[in-house]
Design a protein around this motif. Sequence first.
Motif, short mmCIF file in Angstrom:
data_model
loop_
_atom_site.label_atom_id
_atom_site.label_comp_id
_atom_site.label_asym_id
_atom_site.label_seq_id
_atom_site.Cartn_x
_atom_site.Cartn_y
_atom_site.Cartn_z
N SER A 155 0.84 -1.19 0.00
CA SER A 155 0.00 0.00 0.00
C SER A 155 0.87 1.24 0.00
O SER A 155 1.95 1.26 0.55
N SER A 198 -4.12 -1.12 3.25
CA SER A 198 -4.28 -0.19 4.36
C SER A 198 -4.45 1.24 3.90
O SER A 198 -4.62 2.14 4.72
N GLY A 251 -4.24 -8.67 -1.44
CA GLY A 251 -3.60 -8.86 -0.15
C GLY A 251 -4.14 -7.82 0.80
O GLY A 251 -5.18 -7.20 0.55
N ALA A 252 -3.44 -7.61 1.89
CA ALA A 252 -3.86 -6.59 2.85
C ALA A 252 -3.73 -5.20 2.22
O ALA A 252 -2.75 -4.88 1.57
#
Length: 424
Positions: free
Chosen positions: A28, A49, A46-47
């Motif tokens: 990110s 943020s 994926g993650a």
Amino acid sequence: MKLRTLLTTVAAGAALAVPTVAVVPPASGAPAGCTASDADIYAAPGAVSGAPGELLACRPTTLPGVPHGIRMKAWKVRYASTDVKGARIAVSGFVAVPEAPWTKGGSRPVVAFNPGTSGSGPQCALSKQMSGQYVDHYEGPNLAEFLKAGFAVAATDGVGYLDGQVHTYMVGANAGHALLDVARTSRRIPGGDLRADGKVGIAGYSEGGAASLWGAQLAASYAPELNVAGAAAGGVPGDLKITAKALNGGLFAGFLADALVGLNAAYPEMPFDELMNDAGRKAIQDVRNNCLFGTLAAFLGARVENFSKDRLTLEQIYALRGPDGTTWGEIVDRQKLGVDIGTPSSSAKYKIGFPVFQYRGLLEEIIPHETEEATRAAYCAAGITTRWTAAYPAEHLTTDWLAAGDVTRFLGDRFEGKPAQGNC
């Protein structure tokens, strides 16, 4: 495209295998430059943020799917958005800016665009189709109208087109968030020249029409910094229960199949996979493996009752409860448009402070007239300036093209600050 021609095309639709690409998504944070690969743009999620609208990755592209040879700069983008449950997610799309200078005063406006139904697998993403990877789409002429008028276009693929995903078809909050966030993203491209003070128009037809109205309803609360000037929405399936009843067993049952699989993708905790018989499990794969015409061909005349072990009807499916007691019917009702809407001075949940243009074809054969009329009526009753027409002499698909000039003029007038006249 006449109905006979559409059905001929559907009959010839062929399935495309869903590609599987195992790529670690980029971290990110706004990229230093647009140097991402195609694999980076569509990498498995994926993650995430980043804040909504944050640019996660971008790459220059060309858009051969947009006709007329319009000179433009274009980029594929991967950006942060928010799903229906409030989680941060990654979404793909593209941004296109005409090379001709904007001469009508102020900063160049951008049209946040959601396409009509593309299909549910990752291979069906609008950004892939317009860039020439696969052609099963029909929105190129409409995009050309915006670009010829000098508007930039920020087009979302919608939620669920990254590798290994399935599109969350007809999930309202997902669609509205992704549409508003791609407008935010359009101003953050390194080397781009779109400014944060530029006006925003929202547009879409069919699935895109529902997304457009969800963007309109969510704009004030979710993206209050955007200067939204107007929204255009055509062929809108405002009530999914009414639409599903009409589609079940009909020529266009593939849209119902997309919606069932899409709702399951957004609400995986609800009963679904365990209900399926062998035909149902194959149907889920057919939705994932096909784009628009292939899906319509695969489900021609299909009835939802034939895909579950207990031959569940739509009404019986709506009665099923998830682990927290929520029913499928309640979830479907949450996607209904025109509920709890109002003007900025109202106490409504969804406040809309700009004009809306809604429309359908005179010969509309896919979306029931009653739900399109009811959505228009709800907007009128809420006091929102609403322009309506049902006079285009065409069926569903052709209306998308016939209305393109009116949509462009409607948004152009809003960008120029001209007063809007409703006809409620």
